[in-house]
Design an enzyme around this catalytic site. Structure first.
Site, mmCIF file in Angstrom:
data_model
loop_
_atom_site.group_PDB
_atom_site.id
_atom_site.type_symbol
_atom_site.label_atom_id
_atom_site.label_comp_id
_atom_site.label_asym_id
_atom_site.label_seq_id
_atom_site.Cartn_x
_atom_site.Cartn_y
_atom_site.Cartn_z
ATOM 1 N N LYS A 102 -1.973 -38.557 -4.101
ATOM 2 C CA LYS A 102 -0.570 -38.789 -3.746
ATOM 3 C C LYS A 102 -0.011 -37.667 -2.869
ATOM 4 O O LYS A 102 1.032 -37.823 -2.252
ATOM 5 C CB LYS A 102 0.296 -38.977 -4.995
ATOM 6 N N ASP A 103 -0.717 -36.506 -2.811
ATOM 7 C CA ASP A 103 -0.270 -35.400 -1.952
ATOM 8 C C ASP A 103 -0.734 -35.553 -0.507
ATOM 9 O O ASP A 103 -0.259 -34.830 0.374
ATOM 10 C CB ASP A 103 -0.804 -34.056 -2.481
ATOM 11 N N THR A 146 13.089 -33.797 -13.006
ATOM 12 C CA THR A 146 12.005 -34.286 -12.156
ATOM 13 C C THR A 146 12.219 -33.756 -10.747
ATOM 14 O O THR A 146 13.360 -33.634 -10.296
ATOM 15 C CB THR A 146 11.921 -35.827 -12.112
ATOM 16 N N ARG A 150 11.730 -40.334 -5.924
ATOM 17 C CA ARG A 150 11.271 -41.666 -6.344
ATOM 18 C C ARG A 150 11.579 -41.881 -7.822
ATOM 19 O O ARG A 150 12.096 -42.945 -8.211
ATOM 20 C CB ARG A 150 9.762 -41.773 -6.103
ATOM 21 N N ARG A 151 11.259 -40.882 -8.644
ATOM 22 C CA ARG A 151 11.550 -41.023 -10.075
ATOM 23 C C ARG A 151 13.049 -41.061 -10.326
ATOM 24 O O ARG A 151 13.534 -41.856 -11.139
ATOM 25 C CB ARG A 151 10.915 -39.862 -10.854
ATOM 26 N N ARG A 172 11.065 -27.724 -10.212
ATOM 27 C CA ARG A 172 9.748 -27.435 -9.648
ATOM 28 C C ARG A 172 8.926 -26.758 -10.726
ATOM 29 O O ARG A 172 9.416 -26.445 -11.785
ATOM 30 C CB ARG A 172 9.869 -26.461 -8.453
ATOM 31 N N ASN A 174 4.763 -25.769 -12.510
ATOM 32 C CA ASN A 174 3.594 -26.430 -13.077
ATOM 33 C C ASN A 174 3.974 -27.144 -14.377
ATOM 34 O O ASN A 174 5.125 -27.120 -14.818
ATOM 35 C CB ASN A 174 2.453 -25.415 -13.282
ATOM 36 N N ARG A 178 7.499 -26.993 -16.583
ATOM 37 C CA ARG A 178 8.376 -28.170 -16.730
ATOM 38 C C ARG A 178 8.599 -28.528 -18.196
ATOM 39 O O ARG A 178 9.725 -28.785 -18.622
ATOM 40 C CB ARG A 178 7.781 -29.345 -15.945
ATOM 41 N N CYS A 265 5.907 -38.130 1.305
ATOM 42 C CA CYS A 265 5.844 -38.256 -0.149
ATOM 43 C C CYS A 265 7.123 -37.750 -0.802
ATOM 44 O O CYS A 265 7.297 -37.854 -2.000
ATOM 45 C CB CYS A 265 4.621 -37.539 -0.714
#
Length: 340
Positions: A102-103, A146, A150-151, A172, A174, A178, A265
């Site tokens: 996705k990246d 998030t 998109r989310r 943001r 890791n 989060r 993205c």
């Protein structure tokens, strides 16, 4: 930004083999330094070692997306986790690279081959919430973290349609960072990818698996991409043994939709292609797409179903056709400055 590089020979000369390379020499796998990237790359390294009979060593590379503390929407999203790895490939510093698919930007450079897309993990998004709460159990005004527009778009739309009030908070960091926001009480919940938590052995942290009917994942979510120099035919062929044709067809259709919507993205685009089976026989592929405003007030969500693509071009066509329908329904107006 990553540290400045030493001056190097012009592209094409660097890394040129001196005589015949040792066939049992270690292959160098380029990976981001994050715990998740290292876990993903470790799994791929084992598989590549099995198919090639050669040891694989991980080469850690810091990307701009890792070094920058800005939100992805601000730094552009597309390619920020990929460019440094691709540069290392082109310079001959590594033999192949592993990316979260996705990246990857939707355009594939001619000099690099997408040699394998292994079988996909669970593509869904998941909720990690305080007190073991599911999404619909979140209290009014719940703060949900998030970094993904998109989310945000889909969570806000779902909340609005079900009489819930939530606040989506851009974050943001890791996985540990989060989830730490929830453990500390700063946020009520965060949304992450199921595949990432699975690869880290952290799936027990999930309090709710979000149905794809609620939140469509990012195009390519849950899949990995293994990339190498296009002119290394032997390595392209060896890595190709890890390729899963159904996963490749699905993500190709999803990424074709994304490209046709002219989105990076960081744009609020979700897409998922899945296989529809009659018993044990796979009959068709369904592609679903969504684009929306981050506040969730407007979503364009459509799907199409067709024969399972047997070629790259057929998979691309499936994505383009659905994108054309979405654009006709007003998707372009939801893409911010990316709309033409």
């Amino acid at each position: 930004m990553s540290e400045p590089r030493e001056p190097r020979a012009p592209q094409g000369q660097a890394g040129a083999p001196q005589g015949r390379p040792d066939e049992k020499a270690a292959l160098r796998l380029g990976t981001r330094r994050s715990k998740l990237a290292m876990a993903q790359s470790g799994l791929v390294a084992q598989a590549v070692s099995q198919v090639t009979g050669r040891p694989v060593e991980l080469v850690e590379i810091t990307t701009y997306g890792d070094a920058s503390r800005e939100h992805l929407a601000q730094i552009g999203g597309t390619g920020v986790f990929v460019t440094a790895l691709r540069e290392a490939l082109l310079l001959g510093e590594i033999d192949f690279a592993v990316h979260s698919l996705k990246d990857l930007p939707t355009g594939q450079p001619d000099e690099l081959a997408l040699a394998a897309v292994p079988p996909r993990e669970d593509p869904r998004d998941v909720l990690v919430a305080r007190d073991g709460l599911r999404f619909e159990e979140l209290p009014d005004g719940a703060r949900v973290g998030t970094g993904s527009p998109r989310r945000m778009a889909q969570l806000n739309a779902y909340a609005r349609n079900h009489g819930m009030t939530i606040e989506t908070v851009p974050i943001r960091g890791n996985v540990d960072t989060r989830i730490g926001y929830v453990r500390s009480g700063e946020l009520d919940a965060v949304v992450l990818a199921a595949a990432g938590l699975g690869r880290l052995g952290r799936i027990e942290d999930v309090t709710d698996f979000l149905s794809v009917d609620t939140v469509l994942p990012a195009p390519g979510q849950g899949a990995l991409a293994i990339e190498c120099a296009a002119d290394n035919a032997d390595l392209v062929a060896a890595l190709g043994e890890l390729d899963d044709p159904f996963t490749r067809a699905a993500v190709t259709a999803e990424r074709s939709l994304l490209a046709a919507l002219e989105a990076g993205c960081s744009a609020p685009v979700g897409a998922l292609a899945d296989l529809l089976a009659d018993g044990q026989i796979v009959k068709e592929m369904r592609l679903r797409g969504v684009v929306g405003t981050t506040d969730g007030t407007t979503l364009v969500q459509l799907s199409t179903t067709g024969p399972v693509p047997e070629t790259h071009d057929q998979a691309m066509a499936l994505g383009r056709e659905l994108a054309a329908e979405m654009l006709a329904k007003g998707a372009a107006g939801l893409m911010g400055e990316r709309a033409h």
